[in-house]
Design an enzyme around this catalytic site. Structure first.
Site, PDB file in Angstrom:
ATOM      1  N   ASN A   1       0.832  -1.218   0.000  1.00 27.49           N
ATOM      2  CA  ASN A   1       0.000   0.000   0.000  1.00 27.49           C
ATOM      3  C   ASN A   1       0.863   1.264   0.000  1.00 27.49           C
ATOM      4  O   ASN A   1       0.518   2.269   0.644  1.00 27.49           O
ATOM      5  CB  ASN A   1      -0.969   0.038   1.200  1.00 27.49           C
TER       6      ASN A   1
ATOM      7  N   GLU B   1       6.006  -7.058   8.870  1.00 26.16           N
ATOM      8  CA  GLU B   1       7.467  -7.032   9.065  1.00 26.16           C
ATOM      9  C   GLU B   1       7.945  -5.775   9.799  1.00 26.16           C
ATOM     10  O   GLU B   1       9.137  -5.658  10.121  1.00 26.16           O
ATOM     11  CB  GLU B   1       8.185  -7.125   7.713  1.00 26.16           C
TER      12      GLU B   1
ATOM     13  N   VAL C   1      -2.991  -0.941   6.590  1.00 28.48           N
ATOM     14  CA  VAL C   1      -3.629  -2.248   6.448  1.00 28.48           C
ATOM     15  C   VAL C   1      -5.098  -2.027   6.091  1.00 28.48           C
ATOM     16  O   VAL C   1      -5.831  -1.363   6.829  1.00 28.48           O
ATOM     17  CB  VAL C   1      -3.500  -3.075   7.748  1.00 28.48           C
ATOM     18  N   ILE C   2      -5.473  -2.559   4.952  1.00 25.95           N
ATOM     19  CA  ILE C   2      -6.859  -2.366   4.493  1.00 25.95           C
ATOM     20  C   ILE C   2      -7.579  -3.708   4.530  1.00 25.95           C
ATOM     21  O   ILE C   2      -7.075  -4.709   4.013  1.00 25.95           O
ATOM     22  CB  ILE C   2      -6.881  -1.770   3.068  1.00 25.95           C
TER      23      ILE C   2
ATOM     24  N   ALA D   1     -11.261  -9.500   2.019  1.00 22.14           N
ATOM     25  CA  ALA D   1     -12.300 -10.507   2.165  1.00 22.14           C
ATOM     26  C   ALA D   1     -12.018 -11.439   3.342  1.00 22.14           C
ATOM     27  O   ALA D   1     -12.916 -12.094   3.853  1.00 22.14           O
ATOM     28  CB  ALA D   1     -12.410 -11.299   0.872  1.00 22.14           C
ATOM     29  N   THR D   2     -10.738 -11.485   3.775  1.00 25.00           N
ATOM     30  CA  THR D   2     -10.386 -12.405   4.859  1.00 25.00           C
ATOM     31  C   THR D   2     -10.113 -11.629   6.148  1.00 25.00           C
ATOM     32  O   THR D   2     -10.142 -10.409   6.162  1.00 25.00           O
ATOM     33  CB  THR D   2      -9.110 -13.202   4.494  1.00 25.00           C
TER      34      THR D   2
ATOM     35  N   HIS E   1      -7.338 -11.294   7.619  1.00 26.52           N
ATOM     36  CA  HIS E   1      -5.910 -11.003   7.780  1.00 26.52           C
ATOM     37  C   HIS E   1      -5.646  -9.653   8.456  1.00 26.52           C
ATOM     38  O   HIS E   1      -4.729  -9.511   9.244  1.00 26.52           O
ATOM     39  CB  HIS E   1      -5.202 -11.033   6.426  1.00 26.52           C
TER      40      HIS E   1
ATOM     41  N   ARG F   1      -7.285   9.207   5.808  1.00 29.00           N
ATOM     42  CA  ARG F   1      -6.313   9.267   6.908  1.00 29.00           C
ATOM     43  C   ARG F   1      -4.873   9.460   6.446  1.00 29.00           C
ATOM     44  O   ARG F   1      -3.960   9.471   7.265  1.00 29.00           O
ATOM     45  CB  ARG F   1      -6.418   7.976   7.733  1.00 29.00           C
TER      46      ARG F   1
HETATM   47  N1  RBF Z   1       0.517  -5.688   4.425  1.00 23.74           N
HETATM   48  C1  RBF Z   1       0.146  -4.411   4.658  1.00 23.74           C
HETATM   49  O1  RBF Z   1       0.973  -3.591   5.058  1.00 23.74           O
HETATM   50  N2  RBF Z   1      -1.153  -4.010   4.436  1.00 23.74           N
HETATM   51  C2  RBF Z   1      -2.121  -4.872   4.013  1.00 23.74           C
HETATM   52  O2  RBF Z   1      -3.272  -4.444   3.835  1.00 23.74           O
HETATM   53  C3  RBF Z   1      -1.756  -6.221   3.779  1.00 23.74           C
HETATM   54  N3  RBF Z   1      -2.683  -7.115   3.355  1.00 23.74           N
HETATM   55  C4  RBF Z   1      -2.320  -8.417   3.226  1.00 23.74           C
HETATM   56  C5  RBF Z   1      -3.301  -9.393   2.884  1.00 23.74           C
HETATM   57  C6  RBF Z   1      -2.970 -10.730   2.819  1.00 23.74           C
HETATM   58  C7  RBF Z   1      -4.049 -11.728   2.469  1.00 23.74           C
HETATM   59  C8  RBF Z   1      -1.624 -11.120   3.052  1.00 23.74           C
HETATM   60  C9  RBF Z   1      -1.236 -12.575   2.981  1.00 23.74           C
HETATM   61  C10 RBF Z   1      -0.658 -10.190   3.346  1.00 23.74           C
HETATM   62  C11 RBF Z   1      -0.988  -8.833   3.431  1.00 23.74           C
HETATM   63  N4  RBF Z   1      -0.019  -7.877   3.765  1.00 23.74           N
HETATM   64  C12 RBF Z   1      -0.402  -6.591   3.991  1.00 23.74           C
HETATM   65  C13 RBF Z   1       1.420  -8.229   3.787  1.00 23.74           C
HETATM   66  C14 RBF Z   1       1.930  -8.653   5.155  1.00 23.74           C
HETATM   67  O3  RBF Z   1       2.057  -7.518   5.993  1.00 23.74           O
HETATM   68  C15 RBF Z   1       3.317  -9.324   4.994  1.00 23.74           C
HETATM   69  O4  RBF Z   1       4.202  -8.437   4.349  1.00 23.74           O
HETATM   70  C16 RBF Z   1       3.263 -10.613   4.210  1.00 23.74           C
HETATM   71  O5  RBF Z   1       2.286 -11.478   4.721  1.00 23.74           O
HETATM   72  C17 RBF Z   1       4.622 -11.323   4.223  1.00 23.74           C
HETATM   73  O6  RBF Z   1       4.970 -11.713   5.533  1.00 23.74           O
END
Ligand code: RBF
Length: 159
Positions: free
Chosen positions: A28, A63, A86-87, A90-91, A93, A132
């Site tokens: 993002n 991370e 983080v948005i 559908a899941t 996460h 935001r």
């Molecule tokens: N990282 C983000 O910073 N923002 C997100 O919205 C985000 N969405 C994710 C959705 C899924 C289904 C997955 C598997 C990872 C997402 N990640 C997101 C990445 C996550 O923070 C991380 O970098 C990875 O999972 C690798 O460890």
């Protein structure tokens, strides 16, 4: 009249001489780059030197705590800010990432005694992320930097 305390500790918003670490998620980046822009602008407008900010990039928000820990361990920073977006999808996460990251960041600040501030956007949709990261609801990168400046100075004041 209420008696005021004998000693009051406060952090000023003067960034002069402060060294700040910033950890940015690439995921993002469309939004995270706006958070970093806001944070840098706030730092410089409060008297900081842009050269005294070091930025570490990580793949995603999950991370961020790792790089924050590494930056804290160098002992070179008065505070570290965490910037990520983080948005919700559908899941589930988003909830897992958010709760894990916020817990880790709080713990790292407490363990090291160096302030860590939270510039994470947890949005339900793109519109909230837009609001935001520099529009209707301000810029969470600015807020994180101002909190870092205040906390770094508070930390010095209490020492
Ligand atoms: N990282 C983000 O910073 N923002 C997100 O919205 C985000 N969405 C994710 C959705 C899924 C289904 C997955 C598997 C990872 C997402 N990640 C997101 C990445 C996550 O923070 C991380 O970098 C990875 O999972 C690798 O460890």
């Amino acid at each position: 009249m209420k008696k005021t305390a004998g000693t009051v500790f406060e952090g000023t918003l003067n960034a002069q001489g402060l060294r700040i670490g910033a950890v940015c998620a690439r995921f993002n980046d469309f939004f995270v780059s706006k958070l970093l822009d806001g944070a840098m602008d706030a730092f410089v407008r409060h008297g900081g030197n842009a050269d005294d900010v070091a930025v570490a990039y990580v793949p995603g928000s999950y991370e961020i705590p790792f790089a924050v820990k590494k930056m804290l361990a160098t002992g070179k920073f008065d505070a570290v800010i965490a910037l990520g977006v983080v948005i919700q999808g559908a899941t589930a996460h988003a909830g897992y990432i958010n709760s894990e990251v916020s817990k880790c960041l709080a713990q790292l600040g407490l363990e090291t005694g160096i302030p860590v501030t939270y510039g994470m956007i947890t949005a339900e949709n793109l519109e909230q992320a837009i609001e935001r990261s520099g529009t209707k609801q301000g810029n969470k990168g600015v807020d994180a930097m101002l909190a870092a400046i205040e906390m770094a100075n508070l930390n010095k004041a209490i020492k």
